[in-house]
Design a protein around this motif. Structure first.
Motif, PDB file in Angstrom:
ATOM      1  N   VAL A  34     -19.324 -15.123  15.596  1.00  0.00           N
ATOM      2  CA  VAL A  34     -20.670 -15.005  15.021  1.00  0.00           C
ATOM      3  C   VAL A  34     -20.895 -16.111  13.988  1.00  0.00           C
ATOM      4  O   VAL A  34     -21.938 -16.763  13.985  1.00  0.00           O
ATOM      5  N   LEU A  35     -19.910 -16.333  13.129  1.00  0.00           N
ATOM      6  CA  LEU A  35     -20.036 -17.376  12.101  1.00  0.00           C
ATOM      7  C   LEU A  35     -20.271 -18.742  12.736  1.00  0.00           C
ATOM      8  O   LEU A  35     -21.108 -19.515  12.259  1.00  0.00           O
ATOM      9  N   MET A  36     -19.576 -19.048  13.810  1.00  0.00           N
ATOM     10  CA  MET A  36     -19.764 -20.346  14.477  1.00  0.00           C
ATOM     11  C   MET A  36     -21.184 -20.498  15.003  1.00  0.00           C
ATOM     12  O   MET A  36     -21.782 -21.577  14.896  1.00  0.00           O
ATOM     13  N   ARG A  37     -21.739 -19.407  15.548  1.00  0.00           N
ATOM     14  CA  ARG A  37     -23.130 -19.463  16.031  1.00  0.00           C
ATOM     15  C   ARG A  37     -24.094 -19.662  14.863  1.00  0.00           C
ATOM     16  O   ARG A  37     -25.022 -20.469  14.938  1.00  0.00           O
ATOM     17  N   VAL A  38     -23.863 -18.936  13.775  1.00  0.00           N
ATOM     18  CA  VAL A  38     -24.743 -19.043  12.612  1.00  0.00           C
ATOM     19  C   VAL A  38     -24.614 -20.428  11.976  1.00  0.00           C
ATOM     20  O   VAL A  38     -25.612 -21.008  11.535  1.00  0.00           O
ATOM     21  N   ASN A  39     -23.404 -20.977  11.937  1.00  0.00           N
ATOM     22  CA  ASN A  39     -23.209 -22.329  11.397  1.00  0.00           C
ATOM     23  C   ASN A  39     -24.105 -23.333  12.114  1.00  0.00           C
ATOM     24  O   ASN A  39     -24.702 -24.211  11.479  1.00  0.00           O
ATOM     25  N   LYS A  40     -24.195 -23.211  13.434  1.00  0.00           N
ATOM     26  CA  LYS A  40     -25.044 -24.137  14.205  1.00  0.00           C
ATOM     27  C   LYS A  40     -26.497 -24.025  13.763  1.00  0.00           C
ATOM     28  O   LYS A  40     -27.195 -25.035  13.638  1.00  0.00           O
ATOM     29  N   THR A  41     -26.939 -22.809  13.509  1.00  0.00           N
ATOM     30  CA  THR A  41     -28.312 -22.591  13.046  1.00  0.00           C
ATOM     31  C   THR A  41     -28.517 -23.194  11.657  1.00  0.00           C
ATOM     32  O   THR A  41     -29.539 -23.838  11.395  1.00  0.00           O
ATOM     33  N   VAL A  42     -27.539 -22.992  10.770  1.00  0.00           N
ATOM     34  CA  VAL A  42     -27.632 -23.550   9.405  1.00  0.00           C
ATOM     35  C   VAL A  42     -27.702 -25.068   9.466  1.00  0.00           C
ATOM     36  O   VAL A  42     -28.521 -25.692   8.793  1.00  0.00           O
ATOM     37  N   LEU A  43     -26.857 -25.680  10.277  1.00  0.00           N
ATOM     38  CA  LEU A  43     -26.853 -27.145  10.396  1.00  0.00           C
ATOM     39  C   LEU A  43     -28.169 -27.649  10.981  1.00  0.00           C
ATOM     40  O   LEU A  43     -28.739 -28.635  10.496  1.00  0.00           O
ATOM     41  N   LYS A  44     -28.659 -26.957  12.008  1.00  0.00           N
ATOM     42  CA  LYS A  44     -29.918 -27.361  12.642  1.00  0.00           C
ATOM     43  C   LYS A  44     -31.074 -27.215  11.646  1.00  0.00           C
ATOM     44  O   LYS A  44     -31.927 -28.100  11.538  1.00  0.00           O
ATOM     45  N   HIS A  45     -31.106 -26.117  10.908  1.00  0.00           N
ATOM     46  CA  HIS A  45     -32.158 -25.880   9.918  1.00  0.00           C
ATOM     47  C   HIS A  45     -32.168 -26.976   8.848  1.00  0.00           C
ATOM     48  O   HIS A  45     -33.227 -27.399   8.388  1.00  0.00           O
ATOM     49  N   ASN A  46     -30.994 -27.424   8.458  1.00  0.00           N
ATOM     50  CA  ASN A  46     -30.878 -28.465   7.435  1.00  0.00           C
ATOM     51  C   ASN A  46     -30.881 -29.874   8.025  1.00  0.00           C
ATOM     52  O   ASN A  46     -30.644 -30.847   7.315  1.00  0.00           O
ATOM     53  N   LYS A  47     -31.118 -29.951   9.345  1.00  0.00           N
ATOM     54  CA  LYS A  47     -31.192 -31.232  10.059  1.00  0.00           C
ATOM     55  C   LYS A  47     -29.940 -32.077   9.841  1.00  0.00           C
ATOM     56  O   LYS A  47     -30.007 -33.270   9.539  1.00  0.00           O
ATOM     57  N   LEU A  48     -28.777 -31.424   9.975  1.00  0.00           N
ATOM     58  CA  LEU A  48     -27.495 -32.096   9.793  1.00  0.00           C
ATOM     59  C   LEU A  48     -26.700 -32.073  11.091  1.00  0.00           C
ATOM     60  O   LEU A  48     -26.801 -31.143  11.882  1.00  0.00           O
ATOM     61  N   GLU A  49     -25.912 -33.087  11.261  1.00  0.00           N
ATOM     62  CA  GLU A  49     -24.956 -33.111  12.368  1.00  0.00           C
ATOM     63  C   GLU A  49     -23.673 -32.437  11.887  1.00  0.00           C
ATOM     64  O   GLU A  49     -23.322 -32.549  10.711  1.00  0.00           O
ATOM     65  N   PRO A  50     -22.960 -31.742  12.777  1.00  0.00           N
ATOM     66  CA  PRO A  50     -21.699 -31.115  12.361  1.00  0.00           C
ATOM     67  C   PRO A  50     -20.720 -32.147  11.823  1.00  0.00           C
ATOM     68  O   PRO A  50     -20.540 -33.202  12.398  1.00  0.00           O
ATOM     69  N   ASP A  51     -20.113 -31.836  10.678  1.00  0.00           N
ATOM     70  CA  ASP A  51     -19.112 -32.709  10.062  1.00  0.00           C
ATOM     71  C   ASP A  51     -17.740 -32.201  10.457  1.00  0.00           C
ATOM     72  O   ASP A  51     -17.186 -31.342   9.785  1.00  0.00           O
ATOM     73  N   GLN A  52     -17.208 -32.704  11.558  1.00  0.00           N
ATOM     74  CA  GLN A  52     -15.915 -32.299  12.087  1.00  0.00           C
ATOM     75  C   GLN A  52     -15.865 -30.814  12.430  1.00  0.00           C
ATOM     76  O   GLN A  52     -14.808 -30.240  12.553  1.00  0.00           O
ATOM     77  N   HIS A  53     -17.031 -30.166  12.513  1.00  0.00           N
ATOM     78  CA  HIS A  53     -17.121 -28.752  12.861  1.00  0.00           C
ATOM     79  C   HIS A  53     -16.291 -27.876  11.935  1.00  0.00           C
ATOM     80  O   HIS A  53     -15.526 -27.017  12.379  1.00  0.00           O
ATOM     81  N   TYR A  54     -16.425 -28.101  10.633  1.00  0.00           N
ATOM     82  CA  TYR A  54     -15.751 -27.238   9.669  1.00  0.00           C
ATOM     83  C   TYR A  54     -16.273 -25.823   9.835  1.00  0.00           C
ATOM     84  O   TYR A  54     -17.465 -25.603  10.067  1.00  0.00           O
TER      85      TYR A  54
END
Length: 171
Positions: free
Chosen positions: A75-95
């Motif tokens: 669940v956290l991994m799915r939510v992380n993607k939403t947080v990154l997308k909302h903030n218009k950021l690319e994943p940083d090594q997928h922390y």
């Protein structure tokens, strides 16, 4: 800290709950938690594979994870993607553990969150060290030998483990 005090519909509290449970289940140091990436979680074999770069002693370590923690991490991994997308950021090594702004969360930030939970719950002994001690004591109670516990805690010397477990050893 009982996880029942956290609201898992809230991103920050879900992330914090995952951190607490990861330390509880694997005994990992808070400094290592901040360097955990998504690819370290092995859902198939129910393990987390800590890389040498993420560990204090630079040695690799694989430890089992519960089904509950694995589901929370999914669940956290799915939510992380939403947080990154909302903030218009690319994943940083997928922390795995990021802030609500999408930045890498360091151990100091989590320490501040822990202080907040102490005030909210009234629990006095909430921090990563007692949680790590709980991990080692549970292993000892299950009959796991000290050398294995020491390795799981990533201690350099077995004496550190015996001291943490309050086991007297003659030198």
């Amino acid at each position: 800290m009982p996880l029942k005090h956290l609201d898992f519909t809230n991103f920050v509290e879900l992330r914090d709950g995952c951190i607490f449970l990861l330390i509880w289940e694997t005994g990992i140091r808070l400094g290592t938690v901040s360097r955990v990436t998504e690819d370290m979680v092995d859902f198939k074999d129910k393990l987390i594979h800590y890389t040498g770069e993420s560990m204090k002693n630079r040695k690799r370590l694989s430890l089992p994870l519960s089904d509950v923690l694995l589901e929370m991490l999914r669940v956290l991994m799915r939510v992380n993607k939403t947080v990154l997308k909302h903030n218009k950021l690319e994943p940083d090594q997928h922390y795995l553990f990021i802030s609500s702004l999408g930045n890498l969360m360091d151990s100091r930030s989590f320490g501040k969150r822990v202080y907040r939970y102490k005030k909210l719950t009234g629990f006095k002994n909430i921090n990563s060290h007692p949680i790590r001690c709980g991990f080692s004591k549970r292993l000892l109670d299950k009959g796991v030998n000290i050398a294995t516990i020491s390795k799981a805690l990533n201690h350099k010397r077995i004496y550190t483990t015996t001291r943490q477990l309050h086991i007297g050893m003659k030198k």
